[in-house]
Scaffold this active site. Sequence first.
Site, mmCIF file in Angstrom:
data_model
loop_
_atom_site.group_PDB
_atom_site.id
_atom_site.type_symbol
_atom_site.label_atom_id
_atom_site.label_comp_id
_atom_site.label_asym_id
_atom_site.label_seq_id
_atom_site.Cartn_x
_atom_site.Cartn_y
_atom_site.Cartn_z
ATOM 1 N N ASP A 44 3.846 15.296 11.992
ATOM 2 C CA ASP A 44 4.051 15.088 10.541
ATOM 3 C C ASP A 44 2.624 15.143 9.939
ATOM 4 O O ASP A 44 2.137 14.229 9.162
ATOM 5 C CB ASP A 44 4.586 13.634 10.303
ATOM 6 C CG ASP A 44 5.224 13.399 9.065
ATOM 7 O OD1 ASP A 44 5.336 14.399 8.383
ATOM 8 O OD2 ASP A 44 5.421 12.338 8.652
ATOM 9 N N GLY B 198 10.401 5.715 4.703
ATOM 10 C CA GLY B 198 11.835 5.560 5.325
ATOM 11 C C GLY B 198 11.590 4.501 6.753
ATOM 12 O O GLY B 198 12.877 3.886 6.958
ATOM 13 N N PHE B 199 10.444 4.463 7.166
ATOM 14 C CA PHE B 199 10.491 3.683 8.400
ATOM 15 C C PHE B 199 10.093 2.173 8.118
ATOM 16 O O PHE B 199 10.455 1.278 8.703
ATOM 17 C CB PHE B 199 9.433 4.342 9.287
ATOM 18 C CG PHE B 199 9.792 5.603 10.125
ATOM 19 C CD1 PHE B 199 9.152 6.101 10.945
ATOM 20 C CD2 PHE B 199 11.074 6.141 9.657
ATOM 21 C CE1 PHE B 199 9.131 7.325 11.583
ATOM 22 C CE2 PHE B 199 11.490 7.077 10.318
ATOM 23 C CZ PHE B 199 10.569 7.812 11.262
ATOM 24 N N GLY B 200 9.343 2.084 7.003
ATOM 25 C CA GLY B 200 9.005 0.771 6.560
ATOM 26 C C GLY B 200 8.161 0.620 5.450
ATOM 27 O O GLY B 200 7.667 1.639 4.768
ATOM 28 N N LYS C 64 2.014 -3.058 8.870
ATOM 29 C CA LYS C 64 3.070 -2.136 8.732
ATOM 30 C C LYS C 64 4.455 -2.981 9.137
ATOM 31 O O LYS C 64 4.485 -3.174 10.418
ATOM 32 C CB LYS C 64 2.941 -0.687 9.695
ATOM 33 C CG LYS C 64 4.067 0.123 9.340
ATOM 34 C CD LYS C 64 3.926 1.290 10.283
ATOM 35 C CE LYS C 64 5.090 2.373 9.921
ATOM 36 N NZ LYS C 64 4.907 3.707 10.817
ATOM 37 N N LEU D 91 0.934 -1.126 -0.135
ATOM 38 C CA LEU D 91 0.244 0.010 0.176
ATOM 39 C C LEU D 91 0.945 1.344 0.136
ATOM 40 O O LEU D 91 0.522 2.324 -0.436
ATOM 41 C CB LEU D 91 -0.940 -0.099 1.233
ATOM 42 C CG LEU D 91 -1.888 -0.741 1.476
ATOM 43 C CD1 LEU D 91 -2.668 -1.111 2.613
ATOM 44 C CD2 LEU D 91 -3.020 -0.832 0.250
ATOM 45 N N GLY D 92 1.980 1.083 0.736
ATOM 46 C CA GLY D 92 2.713 2.379 0.814
ATOM 47 C C GLY D 92 4.302 2.061 1.315
ATOM 48 O O GLY D 92 4.348 0.923 1.789
ATOM 49 N N GLN D 93 5.271 2.968 0.905
ATOM 50 C CA GLN D 93 6.644 2.626 1.485
ATOM 51 C C GLN D 93 7.324 4.006 1.880
ATOM 52 O O GLN D 93 7.113 4.877 1.023
ATOM 53 C CB GLN D 93 7.497 1.981 0.472
ATOM 54 C CG GLN D 93 8.926 1.471 0.996
ATOM 55 C CD GLN D 93 9.517 0.729 -0.090
ATOM 56 O OE1 GLN D 93 8.765 0.333 -1.003
ATOM 57 N NE2 GLN D 93 10.721 0.264 0.214
#
Length: 693
Positions: A481, A365-367, A384, A361-363
């Site tokens: 954020d 810097g954290f994972g 996640k 679904l998304g990427q």
Amino acid sequence: MGRALAPLPVNPTFLSLFLLLLHLISPFQPVEALGFQFSTFDPSADYGALEVKSPALIYNDALQLTPDSSSGTVDFMNKSGRILYKQGFKLWDGPPEAPTKIASFNASFVINIFRINNGTPGEGLAFIVAPDLNLPAGSFGGYLGLTNATTDGQTSNHLLAVEFDTFKQDYDPDANHIGLDINSVESNQTVPLADHGFDLAPNHTVFFHVWIEYDGGQELLEVYMIDEDESTPTKPKPASPIMTASLDMSKVVNQNSYFGFAASTGDNVELNCVLGWNMTVEELPKGTPAGLVIGLAVGISAAALAVAGVAALGVWAWRRRAAARDPNIVGTLKSLPGMPREFKFKDLKMATGNFDEGNKLGQGGFGVVYKGVLAAENRQVAVKKFSRDELKSKDDFLAELTIINRLRHRHLVPLLGWCHQTGMLLLVYDYMPNGSLDGHIFCGPERQTLEWSHRYKIVAGVGCALHYLHEEFDQIVLHRDLKASNIMLDSNFNARLGDFGLARAIDDEKNSYAELEGVPGTIGYIAPECLHTGKATRESDIFGFGAVILEVVCGKHPWRRAGFDGFQFLADWVWSLHRDGRILEAVDGRLGGDYAVEEARRLLLLGLACSHPIAAERPKMPAIVQIRSGSMEVPRVPPFKPAFVWPSAGLLSEDGDTTDVTPMTSSSRFGSGWRSRDVSKESDAGYNDSSPV
């Protein structure tokens, strides 16, 4: 005496395989780890865990190993101090003359050595492994808080240190080196740092990130080091160590020893600060290691060997699984109040198709976030998976989980549970079928643009979520954020605020949070005062909310390199339209005029009010909720955007809440520097990241 039995024949192939299995499992002990993490230091909490030997103190979010200029102390000369973790660690096992096992350990910390008034620095600080929690008398000057004139060089010190020396003694190579010290300040091995481009105490603020890694099996110590000043971003650990040394630690330190730091000043002085510290130590067995000892004595049958082999294989498999499950993290998680359920890894692996790329679904810097379906419950989830290096992933995982596990609000993405098995760190969230807000606002022609009623409802929902975090929860939670890619939409297009990877809770008596690595966030959403103070506040969150309002109404990113009619920032462009009395021209043209004019006007003015360059002038969340509902008028927005003012002291709002915009000086723990860190690519719980940066 027992009667000897005649040996029975054993299949040579089976015996070879079995002996190989014994070779693999007999010395094997699960690599259980002990440790602790301090991303910053809090005197109200950390004196309980740390032994602080005066004049050292915990102050200004750092360990001040020698007197700090901003703490009110003026006597800097000829001082020494130590700060150690109060819990000791078992560092080797077996008899002293022939240890059977030496523990490995990893230490990661950040130091700042600051010259006072740009004078000559002295003397230095050291990372230490000590036999007790004491500070030797007379250990100032060149003794670095390690030894004194009487004890230096004695094997009974049982002391190991890695020194960061800033003053040249007769036995030193220069005034800028690291050294390995064993029971003495006369180093067994030194590395001059000028050859590597490092200056421990320059005339400006520099942070040094240091990794000290010891492999007990290979008896090898390695030191890695990078410098980070205000002009450089956070750097990864270097590929090669700056110092390597062969070391049998069991011949130096006590079996039970303590980790910490020491430092000193002499006739020349400096500030010796530690700004963060992570420590992992291999846990040695408390009793005799539970190994499998089998004697191939006369009379053992092949059948008995087979049974033993199967049992050994089971023990090996069980231990390998146990080794992949960090007991410290699991224990921490289970002790958290209101902790949601623990998922089995095999269920999440099946749900995501073994974390198939097609389910991504998304990427960030954290994972990476994957879509999954829990077959037994017929429920869609978002999983996640944290993917930074091991130490950072644990930090990220615990930081996010300890914030969101107690949050309960209809406009937050619900956390369903967690998993820590096979070395993976996973969080399980409720799946949001309409994805993230940015996918609807910044969409191509293949997707219908988001209608006005949904936009207005989304802004209201995000405002409610932020009001809950700032005003209604039992701690103040700073999201840090806020942006469209971190706002999820459920099946009815209700806003659900997500991605709490950067969020931090602060105590009621505090009003800001300072990040060790600089200012997190994305260009266009970061409040201007954060770039000077390095601190996040409720006011900086409101600035981010203002950017979200404008991007929802205008259908544009808050910052664009190409600009908006000459303005790189969306807020500046909208402000220019407001000045000219044409503010409704900022509304997304793709709506084709199909929007509520008064609602759009109020939201645009509210977005500008939240984007005010002066933090104290931004509306508070209770007022924002009333403004959005129409029960309160939007505060007056001046026709010309005010200039940003960096005050010499914190500005007070009407209720006495400071915006915490006091600039840092050389007397602070950061010296005179600040750093900004763009983490637009570190947003992942929002499923996708479409930041323009």
